[in-house]
Motif scaffolding. Structure first.
Motif, mmCIF file in Angstrom:
data_model
loop_
_atom_site.group_PDB
_atom_site.id
_atom_site.type_symbol
_atom_site.label_atom_id
_atom_site.label_comp_id
_atom_site.label_asym_id
_atom_site.label_seq_id
_atom_site.Cartn_x
_atom_site.Cartn_y
_atom_site.Cartn_z
ATOM 1 N N GLN A 16 0.951 -1.246 0.046
ATOM 2 C CA GLN A 16 -0.041 -0.054 -0.041
ATOM 3 C C GLN A 16 0.982 1.182 -0.013
ATOM 4 O O GLN A 16 1.756 1.312 0.556
ATOM 5 C CB GLN A 16 -1.123 -0.049 1.240
ATOM 6 C CG GLN A 16 -1.691 1.377 1.222
ATOM 7 C CD GLN A 16 -2.752 1.169 2.236
ATOM 8 O OE1 GLN A 16 -3.380 0.129 2.884
ATOM 9 N NE2 GLN A 16 -3.218 2.367 2.874
ATOM 10 N N ARG A 17 0.566 2.284 -0.937
ATOM 11 C CA ARG A 17 1.398 3.527 -0.884
ATOM 12 C C ARG A 17 0.231 4.652 -1.114
ATOM 13 O O ARG A 17 -0.548 4.270 -1.783
ATOM 14 C CB ARG A 17 2.366 3.293 -1.867
ATOM 15 C CG ARG A 17 3.130 4.568 -2.022
ATOM 16 C CD ARG A 17 4.534 4.311 -2.726
ATOM 17 N NE ARG A 17 5.364 5.625 -2.606
ATOM 18 C CZ ARG A 17 6.415 5.939 -3.348
ATOM 19 N NH1 ARG A 17 6.730 5.031 -4.106
ATOM 20 N NH2 ARG A 17 7.010 6.904 -3.130
ATOM 21 N N GLN A 18 0.758 5.691 -0.251
ATOM 22 C CA GLN A 18 -0.128 6.896 -0.542
ATOM 23 C C GLN A 18 0.954 7.817 -1.163
ATOM 24 O O GLN A 18 1.932 8.210 -0.909
ATOM 25 C CB GLN A 18 -0.820 7.279 0.686
ATOM 26 C CG GLN A 18 -1.687 6.363 1.448
ATOM 27 C CD GLN A 18 -2.287 6.934 2.632
ATOM 28 O OE1 GLN A 18 -1.419 7.602 3.626
ATOM 29 N NE2 GLN A 18 -3.382 6.527 2.750
ATOM 30 N N ILE A 19 0.194 8.647 -2.324
ATOM 31 C CA ILE A 19 1.044 9.367 -2.956
ATOM 32 C C ILE A 19 0.162 10.883 -2.735
ATOM 33 O O ILE A 19 -1.213 10.881 -3.138
ATOM 34 C CB ILE A 19 1.112 9.054 -4.511
ATOM 35 C CG1 ILE A 19 1.465 7.654 -4.573
ATOM 36 C CG2 ILE A 19 1.564 10.040 -5.335
ATOM 37 C CD1 ILE A 19 1.170 6.840 -5.838
ATOM 38 N N LYS A 20 0.907 11.951 -2.415
ATOM 39 C CA LYS A 20 0.364 13.051 -2.494
ATOM 40 C C LYS A 20 0.251 13.722 -3.816
ATOM 41 O O LYS A 20 1.275 14.105 -4.387
ATOM 42 C CB LYS A 20 1.030 14.141 -1.628
ATOM 43 C CG LYS A 20 0.263 15.353 -1.378
ATOM 44 C CD LYS A 20 0.900 16.174 0.031
ATOM 45 C CE LYS A 20 0.243 17.520 0.116
ATOM 46 N NZ LYS A 20 -0.748 18.208 -0.461
ATOM 47 N N LEU A 21 -0.851 14.209 -4.297
ATOM 48 C CA LEU A 21 -1.025 14.881 -5.519
ATOM 49 C C LEU A 21 -0.724 16.299 -5.638
ATOM 50 O O LEU A 21 -1.016 16.835 -4.502
ATOM 51 C CB LEU A 21 -2.278 14.541 -6.263
ATOM 52 C CG LEU A 21 -2.651 13.120 -6.468
ATOM 53 C CD1 LEU A 21 -4.048 12.902 -7.040
ATOM 54 C CD2 LEU A 21 -1.611 12.406 -7.386
ATOM 55 N N PRO A 22 -0.276 17.067 -6.525
ATOM 56 C CA PRO A 22 -0.194 18.314 -6.410
ATOM 57 C C PRO A 22 -1.516 19.288 -6.384
ATOM 58 O O PRO A 22 -1.426 20.427 -6.271
ATOM 59 C CB PRO A 22 0.617 18.907 -7.652
ATOM 60 C CG PRO A 22 0.397 17.687 -8.504
ATOM 61 C CD PRO A 22 -0.020 16.348 -7.868
ATOM 62 N N ASP A 23 -2.734 18.669 -6.718
ATOM 63 C CA ASP A 23 -3.999 19.339 -6.732
ATOM 64 C C ASP A 23 -4.926 18.440 -6.119
ATOM 65 O O ASP A 23 -4.797 17.297 -5.805
ATOM 66 C CB ASP A 23 -4.399 19.702 -8.294
ATOM 67 C CG ASP A 23 -3.466 20.158 -8.996
ATOM 68 O OD1 ASP A 23 -3.083 21.221 -8.664
ATOM 69 O OD2 ASP A 23 -2.735 19.449 -10.071
#
Length: 162
Positions: free
Chosen positions: A122-129
């Protein structure tokens, strides 16, 4: 192995005399430092099974790239050997979550050495928007999950200046 380390080893060897060489060589501070150097470790040295576990725990899976343009954002997520059916993608505000399971290719064979990741991830990715889930497009092709969305260019009202 670089030349400086080789020269240091040769100096240590020259300082040792007779049968005590192999007995004393690994008691030297330099030898201990050299053996702990990560560039020296490989599957043929030391306890490779222990090294594999340590390496797997220190790596992040899956690998990602985030590509930003003025009108579009694309996230490339590498999932080699993972089936599309074993992947789940979610979005909460600006956090994209990818989770799934990477199954071994040959589950009946014992792994002698491996650099691949197996198991649940599981990985969480912070998006720019911040966007709505309905604005995301996701396509899986050749072990890469392409996640993209169009950026909203909100143009504010022009305010007259007196």
């Amino acid at each position: 192995m670089d030349m400086d380390k080789l020269k240091q080893w040769l100096e240590v060897a020259q300082n040792m005399q007779g049968g005590d060489f192999w007995k004393n060589i690994f008691e030297q501070d330099f030898a201990k430092q050299f053996m702990n150097d990560p560039s020296f470790k490989s599957p043929i040295y030391g306890n490779s099974e222990k090294n594999m576990r340590e390496d797997k725990n220190s790596r992040t899976f899956p690998s990602i790239d985030i590509l930003e343009g003025e009108e579009e954002v694309m996230v490339l997520i590498e999932l080699p050997g993972v089936r599309k059916e074993n992947i789940e993608l979610g979005l909460n505000g600006d956090i994209l979550t990818i989770k799934g399971t990477a199954m071994p290719i040959h589950p009946n064979l014992k792994i002698a050495y491996s650099e691949r990741f197996y198991g649940e991830f599981q990985r969480q990715i912070k998006l720019p928007d911040q966007i709505n889930p309905s604005e995301i497009n996701a396509k899986f092709w050749n072990g890469i999950l392409f996640v993209s969305y169009q950026r909203k260019m909100e143009k504010g009202e022009i305010i007259p200046i007196d």
